[in-house]
Design a protein around this motif. Structure first.
Motif, PDB file in Angstrom:
ATOM      1  N   CYS A  65      -3.969   1.229  10.398  1.00  0.00           N
ATOM      2  CA  CYS A  65      -3.425   0.475  11.542  1.00  0.00           C
ATOM      3  C   CYS A  65      -1.892   0.513  11.614  1.00  0.00           C
ATOM      4  CB  CYS A  65      -3.931  -0.965  11.518  1.00  0.00           C
ATOM      5  SG  CYS A  65      -3.354  -1.928  10.117  1.00  0.00           S
ATOM      6  N   HIS A  66      -1.244   1.403  10.833  1.00  0.00           N
ATOM      7  CA  HIS A  66       0.231   1.490  10.893  1.00  0.00           C
ATOM      8  C   HIS A  66       0.658   2.847  10.345  1.00  0.00           C
ATOM      9  CE1 HIS A  66       4.327  -0.715  10.134  1.00  0.00           C
ATOM     10  NE2 HIS A  66       4.522   0.592   9.989  1.00  0.00           N
ATOM     11  N   SER A  67       1.042   3.770  11.245  1.00  0.00           N
ATOM     12  CA  SER A  67       1.520   5.073  10.762  1.00  0.00           C
ATOM     13  C   SER A  67       2.606   5.616  11.681  1.00  0.00           C
ATOM     14  CB  SER A  67       0.375   6.091  10.664  1.00  0.00           C
ATOM     15  OG  SER A  67       0.266   6.853  11.855  1.00  0.00           O
ATOM     16  N   HIS A  68       3.417   6.493  11.086  1.00  0.00           N
ATOM     17  CA  HIS A  68       4.491   7.177  11.829  1.00  0.00           C
ATOM     18  C   HIS A  68       4.306   8.683  11.598  1.00  0.00           C
ATOM     19  CE1 HIS A  68       7.110   3.372  11.695  1.00  0.00           C
ATOM     20  NE2 HIS A  68       6.298   3.159  10.687  1.00  0.00           N
ATOM     21  N   ILE A  69       3.143   9.230  11.946  1.00  0.00           N
ATOM     22  CA  ILE A  69       2.856  10.616  11.543  1.00  0.00           C
ATOM     23  C   ILE A  69       3.451  11.668  12.476  1.00  0.00           C
ATOM     24  CG2 ILE A  69       0.773  10.095  10.205  1.00  0.00           C
ATOM     25  CD1 ILE A  69      -0.897  11.030  12.588  1.00  0.00           C
ATOM     26  N   VAL A 134      -0.651   5.322  15.727  1.00  0.00           N
ATOM     27  CA  VAL A 134       0.472   6.257  15.602  1.00  0.00           C
ATOM     28  C   VAL A 134       1.637   5.732  16.442  1.00  0.00           C
ATOM     29  CG1 VAL A 134       1.240   8.634  15.936  1.00  0.00           C
ATOM     30  CG2 VAL A 134      -1.145   8.186  15.311  1.00  0.00           C
ATOM     31  N   LYS A 135       2.819   5.671  15.825  1.00  0.00           N
ATOM     32  CA  LYS A 135       3.993   5.112  16.505  1.00  0.00           C
ATOM     33  C   LYS A 135       4.992   6.204  16.878  1.00  0.00           C
ATOM     34  CE  LYS A 135       3.742   1.238  13.229  1.00  0.00           C
ATOM     35  NZ  LYS A 135       3.129   0.157  13.987  1.00  0.00           N
ATOM     36  N   SER A 136       5.804   5.920  17.897  1.00  0.00           N
ATOM     37  CA  SER A 136       6.975   6.756  18.165  1.00  0.00           C
ATOM     38  C   SER A 136       8.130   6.198  17.323  1.00  0.00           C
ATOM     39  CB  SER A 136       7.309   6.724  19.663  1.00  0.00           C
ATOM     40  OG  SER A 136       7.753   5.439  20.044  1.00  0.00           O
ATOM     41  N   LEU A 235       5.181  -6.305  15.069  1.00  0.00           N
ATOM     42  CA  LEU A 235       6.562  -6.251  14.589  1.00  0.00           C
ATOM     43  C   LEU A 235       6.649  -5.828  13.130  1.00  0.00           C
ATOM     44  CD1 LEU A 235       9.477  -6.943  15.599  1.00  0.00           C
ATOM     45  CD2 LEU A 235       9.188  -9.180  14.517  1.00  0.00           C
ATOM     46  N   HIS A 236       7.608  -4.908  12.834  1.00  0.00           N
ATOM     47  CA  HIS A 236       8.036  -4.670  11.449  1.00  0.00           C
ATOM     48  C   HIS A 236       8.924  -5.859  11.065  1.00  0.00           C
ATOM     49  CE1 HIS A 236       7.000  -0.493  12.391  1.00  0.00           C
ATOM     50  NE2 HIS A 236       7.238  -0.122  11.150  1.00  0.00           N
ATOM     51  N   ALA A 237       8.461  -6.693  10.169  1.00  0.00           N
ATOM     52  CA  ALA A 237       9.180  -7.945   9.910  1.00  0.00           C
ATOM     53  C   ALA A 237       9.320  -8.235   8.422  1.00  0.00           C
ATOM     54  CB  ALA A 237       8.431  -9.100  10.573  1.00  0.00           C
ATOM     55  N   ASP A 258       4.141  -6.782  10.181  1.00  0.00           N
ATOM     56  CA  ASP A 258       3.902  -5.758   9.169  1.00  0.00           C
ATOM     57  C   ASP A 258       5.037  -5.688   8.144  1.00  0.00           C
ATOM     58  OD1 ASP A 258       2.412  -5.404  11.562  1.00  0.00           O
ATOM     59  OD2 ASP A 258       2.071  -3.297  11.140  1.00  0.00           O
ATOM     60  N   HIS A 259       4.687  -5.373   6.899  1.00  0.00           N
ATOM     61  CA  HIS A 259       5.547  -5.329   5.695  1.00  0.00           C
ATOM     62  C   HIS A 259       5.537  -6.694   5.005  1.00  0.00           C
ATOM     63  CE1 HIS A 259       7.153  -1.284   5.694  1.00  0.00           C
ATOM     64  NE2 HIS A 259       7.448  -1.398   6.977  1.00  0.00           N
ATOM     65  N   LEU A 260       6.462  -7.618   5.398  1.00  0.00           N
ATOM     66  CA  LEU A 260       6.365  -9.049   5.025  1.00  0.00           C
ATOM     67  C   LEU A 260       6.720  -9.394   3.584  1.00  0.00           C
ATOM     68  CD1 LEU A 260       3.017  -9.895   6.898  1.00  0.00           C
ATOM     69  CD2 LEU A 260       5.362 -10.164   7.748  1.00  0.00           C
ATOM     70  N   THR A 310      -1.266   2.991   5.609  1.00  0.00           N
ATOM     71  CA  THR A 310      -0.466   3.978   4.856  1.00  0.00           C
ATOM     72  C   THR A 310       1.017   3.846   5.162  1.00  0.00           C
ATOM     73  OG1 THR A 310      -0.601   5.651   6.611  1.00  0.00           O
ATOM     74  CG2 THR A 310      -2.312   5.722   4.883  1.00  0.00           C
ATOM     75  N   ASP A 311       1.383   3.415   6.405  1.00  0.00           N
ATOM     76  CA  ASP A 311       2.785   3.439   6.849  1.00  0.00           C
ATOM     77  C   ASP A 311       3.334   4.870   6.737  1.00  0.00           C
ATOM     78  OD1 ASP A 311       5.268   2.537   7.753  1.00  0.00           O
ATOM     79  OD2 ASP A 311       5.916   1.856   5.774  1.00  0.00           O
ATOM     80  N   CYS A 312       2.453   5.873   6.834  1.00  0.00           N
ATOM     81  CA  CYS A 312       2.895   7.254   6.611  1.00  0.00           C
ATOM     82  C   CYS A 312       4.158   7.556   7.427  1.00  0.00           C
ATOM     83  CB  CYS A 312       1.783   8.231   6.993  1.00  0.00           C
ATOM     84  SG  CYS A 312       2.312   9.951   6.827  1.00  0.00           S
TER      85      CYS A 312
HETATM   86 ZN   LIG Z   1       6.408   1.331   9.774  1.00  0.00          ZN
END
Ligand SMILES: [Zn+2]
Length: 399
Positions: A65-69, A134-136, A235-237, A258-260, A310-312
């Protein structure tokens, strides 16, 4: 068309693991029609020719549920420089850091970006995933952010995987906007969101809330626009400091924060009140050799659902295995193996707003992972090896 899977150990994830030792699953038209003990298969399904799974473990298909591939280049050279004693400043002077990824991503064509992203998607799929977010966020111009989002959307058309696409233009302040984060939000992040949304490229909107990126009050106008467009926010927080990003995100109804690592009691209370999912990302914690642990026990006590991903990404988490993510969450953060598996199934589904998956039950999508394992604890227990036997995506067995 109906299929009967038989001779398997089922972890439905409906209540705890929801373990059924000698189970069967009936799939009809891409959906689970029935799941339960093999001895209790109802008619007329009991007359279907069974597909024998050899006593293997079956879980819901995993969800990253969180990647930057989507990005060009990699940062292995920088990794090597740092391990040979170079400082962050020397790495930056040699052209390293996130801006090196931005330069390479801007220079790459859509076809080049897609080819590289598909390799990473295939690795995540090979660890049992049937859904990937997948994020931009490495374009940082209107045109380059839209380009990245187009590539992200295309991954789901090229592979047997559901892709949820997230707009993350508010990922970093590019050099030409140094000291002008608010202008960047108004002139790049918001226009790129409008343009990408008009092309049907956006499912959700994210931002990086941190001293080195954006403050909560700078992100708020972007989130208001997202809500006007009917899009979910996340949010990346609190990754490196407590800027109260999770409080702001939760109050605005964010799906996840996310992160936290630096999340405080006020953030936990706000997330519990709003039903915001805590997405825990051990890959970045591991790579950065962070010392501050995310407040797992307090999140657990407050009943905040915890997802894992993964936060890839090329800088802080070049990881493409969800099973290794589960291992890190258990070993580094003391999450239980049950919490780790919930984190990549039902809670990850909730983090993406997907009510049709994450558990195995009648009416849910037939996204399944079939493992060379007998008990779910084996998935997070093994280090590095992927025990995936095969997957079923929307009722279709992998070729
Ligand atoms: Zn991230």
């Amino acid at each position: 068309m109906s299929q009967l899977l038989s001779n398997l150990i089922l972890a439905t994830m409906t209540e705890g693991y929801g373990l059924i030792p000698d189970a069967a699953v009936v799939i009809e038209d891409g959906t689970v029609a029935w799941a339960g003990p093999r001895a209790a298969i109802p008619g007329p399904y009991d007359r279907l020719p069974p597909i024998d799974l050899g006593g293997r473990l079956v879980t819901p298909g995993l969800i990253d549920c969180h990647s930057h591939i989507v990005f060009a280049g990699d940062r292995a050279g920088e990794f090597e420089m740092r391990l040979n004693g170079a400082s962050y400043e020397e790495v930056a002077r040699a052209g390293g850091g996130i801006l090196s990824t931005v330069r390479a991503t801007r220079a790459a064509s859509e076809a080049e970006l897609l080819a590289q992203a598909l390799l990473r998607a295939d690795q995540i799929i090979a660890s049992g995933a049937t859904t990937i977010e997948v994020k931009s966020g490495y374009g940082l111009t209107v045109a380059d952010e839209v380009k990245m989002l187009r590539v992200a959307r295309e991954i789901g058309r090229r592979r047997a995987v559901t892709v949820k696409v997230t707009h993350l233009a508010a990922h970093a302040v590019p050099p030409d906007y140094k000291g002008r984060a608010r202008d960047y939000i108004a002139e790049v992040a918001m226009p790129s969101l409008k343009a990408a949304h008009a092309e049907g490229l956006v499912d959700a909107v994210d931002a990086f809330c941190e001293g080195i990126a954006f403050q909560p009050d700078e992100i708020a106008p972007l989130f208001h626009l997202a809500k006007e467009l009917g899009l979910d926010i996340k949010l990346h927080a609190e990754q490196l400091s407590d800027l109260k990003g999770a409080v702001m995100a939760a109050r605005m109804g964010a799906m996840s924060a996310d992160h936290l690592e630096y999340l405080g009691p006020d953030g936990i209370a706000a997330m519990a009140a709003s039903g915001t999912v805590a997405v825990i990302l051990p890959g970045a914690f591991y790579t950065l050799r962070e010392k501050q642990l995310p407040p797992i026990a307090a999140l657990r006590a407050a009943g905040v659902p915890m997802a894992l991903a993964t936060d890839c990404n090329p800088g802080s988490s070049p990881m493409t295995a969800l099973t290794l993510t589960m291992n890190m969450a258990c070993t580094l953060f003391r999450m239980t193996p049950l919490e780790a598996l919930q984190g990549v199934t039902l809670h990850a589904a909730r983090a993406l707003g997907l009510a049709d998956r994450g558990v195995i039950a009648a009416g849910k999508r037939a996204d399944l992972a079939i493992w060379e394992a007998r008990h779910p604890a084996e998935l997070g227990y093994r280090i590095g090896a992927t025990a995936l036997h095969t997957r079923i995506f929307g009722g279709h067995l992998d070729a």
